[in-house]
Enzyme design. Sequence first.
Site, mmCIF file in Angstrom:
data_model
loop_
_atom_site.group_PDB
_atom_site.id
_atom_site.type_symbol
_atom_site.label_atom_id
_atom_site.label_comp_id
_atom_site.label_asym_id
_atom_site.label_seq_id
_atom_site.Cartn_x
_atom_site.Cartn_y
_atom_site.Cartn_z
ATOM 1 N N GLY A 1 0.823 -1.212 0.000
ATOM 2 C CA GLY A 1 0.000 0.000 0.000
ATOM 3 C C GLY A 1 0.850 1.253 0.000
ATOM 4 O O GLY A 1 0.492 2.271 0.605
ATOM 5 N N GLY A 2 1.954 1.211 -0.718
ATOM 6 C CA GLY A 2 2.963 2.252 -0.622
ATOM 7 C C GLY A 2 2.601 3.588 -1.229
ATOM 8 O O GLY A 2 3.294 4.573 -0.978
ATOM 9 N N LEU A 3 1.525 3.650 -2.031
ATOM 10 C CA LEU A 3 1.143 4.918 -2.650
ATOM 11 C C LEU A 3 0.057 5.640 -1.866
ATOM 12 O O LEU A 3 -0.470 6.645 -2.334
ATOM 13 C CB LEU A 3 0.690 4.695 -4.098
ATOM 14 C CG LEU A 3 1.751 4.141 -5.047
ATOM 15 C CD1 LEU A 3 1.189 4.031 -6.457
ATOM 16 C CD2 LEU A 3 3.012 5.007 -5.043
ATOM 17 N N GLY A 4 -0.273 5.145 -0.687
ATOM 18 C CA GLY A 4 -1.210 5.851 0.175
ATOM 19 C C GLY A 4 -0.540 7.032 0.856
ATOM 20 O O GLY A 4 0.541 7.484 0.466
ATOM 21 N N GLN A 5 -1.164 7.511 1.914
ATOM 22 C CA GLN A 5 -0.686 8.726 2.576
ATOM 23 C C GLN A 5 0.688 8.544 3.206
ATOM 24 O O GLN A 5 1.459 9.508 3.298
ATOM 25 C CB GLN A 5 -1.688 9.147 3.651
ATOM 26 C CG GLN A 5 -1.342 10.462 4.332
ATOM 27 C CD GLN A 5 -2.280 10.806 5.477
ATOM 28 O OE1 GLN A 5 -2.878 9.919 6.081
ATOM 29 N NE2 GLN A 5 -2.429 12.084 5.764
ATOM 30 N N LEU A 6 1.037 7.329 3.618
ATOM 31 C CA LEU A 6 2.208 7.146 4.469
ATOM 32 C C LEU A 6 3.403 6.478 3.784
ATOM 33 O O LEU A 6 4.542 6.678 4.206
ATOM 34 C CB LEU A 6 1.812 6.312 5.691
ATOM 35 C CG LEU A 6 0.689 6.887 6.553
ATOM 36 C CD1 LEU A 6 0.343 5.923 7.677
ATOM 37 C CD2 LEU A 6 1.075 8.247 7.112
ATOM 38 N N LYS B 1 -8.918 -3.565 12.237
ATOM 39 C CA LYS B 1 -7.694 -3.169 12.935
ATOM 40 C C LYS B 1 -7.573 -3.865 14.291
ATOM 41 O O LYS B 1 -6.476 -4.270 14.696
ATOM 42 C CB LYS B 1 -7.639 -1.649 13.098
ATOM 43 C CG LYS B 1 -7.346 -0.904 11.807
ATOM 44 C CD LYS B 1 -6.025 -1.362 11.195
ATOM 45 C CE LYS B 1 -5.644 -0.572 9.959
ATOM 46 N NZ LYS B 1 -4.371 -1.059 9.353
ATOM 47 N N ILE C 1 -3.605 11.529 10.753
ATOM 48 C CA ILE C 1 -2.303 11.937 10.225
ATOM 49 C C ILE C 1 -2.486 13.079 9.237
ATOM 50 O O ILE C 1 -3.296 12.998 8.307
ATOM 51 C CB ILE C 1 -1.583 10.765 9.537
ATOM 52 C CG1 ILE C 1 -1.448 9.592 10.519
ATOM 53 C CG2 ILE C 1 -0.227 11.208 9.027
ATOM 54 C CD1 ILE C 1 -0.697 9.911 11.783
ATOM 55 N N TYR D 1 -13.572 -0.889 9.254
ATOM 56 C CA TYR D 1 -12.161 -0.481 9.362
ATOM 57 C C TYR D 1 -11.650 -0.728 10.771
ATOM 58 O O TYR D 1 -10.598 -1.344 10.980
ATOM 59 C CB TYR D 1 -12.051 0.991 8.984
ATOM 60 C CG TYR D 1 -10.666 1.589 9.108
ATOM 61 C CD1 TYR D 1 -9.596 1.061 8.396
ATOM 62 C CD2 TYR D 1 -10.442 2.711 9.903
ATOM 63 C CE1 TYR D 1 -8.327 1.618 8.485
ATOM 64 C CE2 TYR D 1 -9.185 3.282 9.992
ATOM 65 C CZ TYR D 1 -8.132 2.734 9.293
ATOM 66 O OH TYR D 1 -6.889 3.287 9.383
#
Length: 373
Positions: free
Chosen positions: A54-59, A191, A217, A187
């Site tokens: 998921g590397g193209l998300g916010q983080l 988690k 964030i 969600y």
Amino acid sequence: MLPGWLCQVCRNRARWHHLPSRFFSWSPRQISRWNKPESTESSPPENPRVLITGGLGQLGVGLAQLLRKQYGTDNVILSDVKKPPAEVFNSGPFVYADVLDYKNLRELIVNNRITWLVHYSALLSAVGEANVALARQINITGLHNVLDLALENCLRLFIPSTIGAFGPSSPRDPAPDLCVQRPRTIYGVSKVHAELMGEYLHHKHGLDFRCLRYPGIISADTQPGGGTTDYAVQIFHDALRTGHFDCYLRADTRLPMMHIGDCHRATLEFLQASECQLSLRTYNIAAVSFTPEEVAQEIRTHLPHLRVTYTPDLVRQTIADSWPMRFDDSNARRDWGWKPVFGLPELVTDMLGAIREQRAREDLPAREGLPVS
């Protein structure tokens, strides 16, 4: 990293208990232009090999930059199911990876000698409520793929949790690390499931599982992605674009927040912490806590004519009202020395400056305290 003897136990147990539906893949696949032929010298043991899902998300991109500075560009691989922007593709290794494709994930881990796995793939709160079936697939089925592979390959596994892991019966001001959670979103449920499964596999099989509960964030580098706390990103863009922001939460909705710089630093410090420092496997981390009206007032010290209206969205407001107003992160501060840098004034100054620079690069106008026409 785990001691060698414990790693061997981890591998053996993973092999003994592995599901029969998992099969080894032997196909040699060139997965990245960054792959290099094996050298006769192995990498120094202190340099992990990191895969970020998921590397193209916010983080993901920001954490990859931090890890690459620390451990070298080729040792950190970003992955996602989307095509990366040119600057991301050119900055270091990037591969396609679908967390629902177990065989492909295994191949990536084996071929690239991965030792740390950062699992960012997830559907966020509001988006997940709109598509529960997809959220269940990505957030739970994908999670189990990652857990199985981490156990099988003796990886250090980091999975973020969230403010959304708490529910209306949780203590809200503050929420401690250990308490009743019972979230009411898919969600949040996914988690809590990740927290408990990771802790179970740590205690049962020695998996080096690590989890931080992130607050909201705040980052200038990515657009809001469907989270309930994303108003605290959008307000900065709208303040400089039009001078007006319409908030989907009530003015007095207090939630814990964090600048993305603090978030990345906390993640790196936690990943680097030795196991003997950790009394828990899942920690809260905190920085600031504010309401929409409080952040608007701070922005007005830079842009006095910012106008904010409030049109609460029932789904997001209900979610926000079930979440903590503050985090108790005293265990993280005690165990591995966590301490934030950005307070609200510093956060606002940094966000406005970063978005101004973005708009200047794109040759877009930015309001500078002018009244709304």
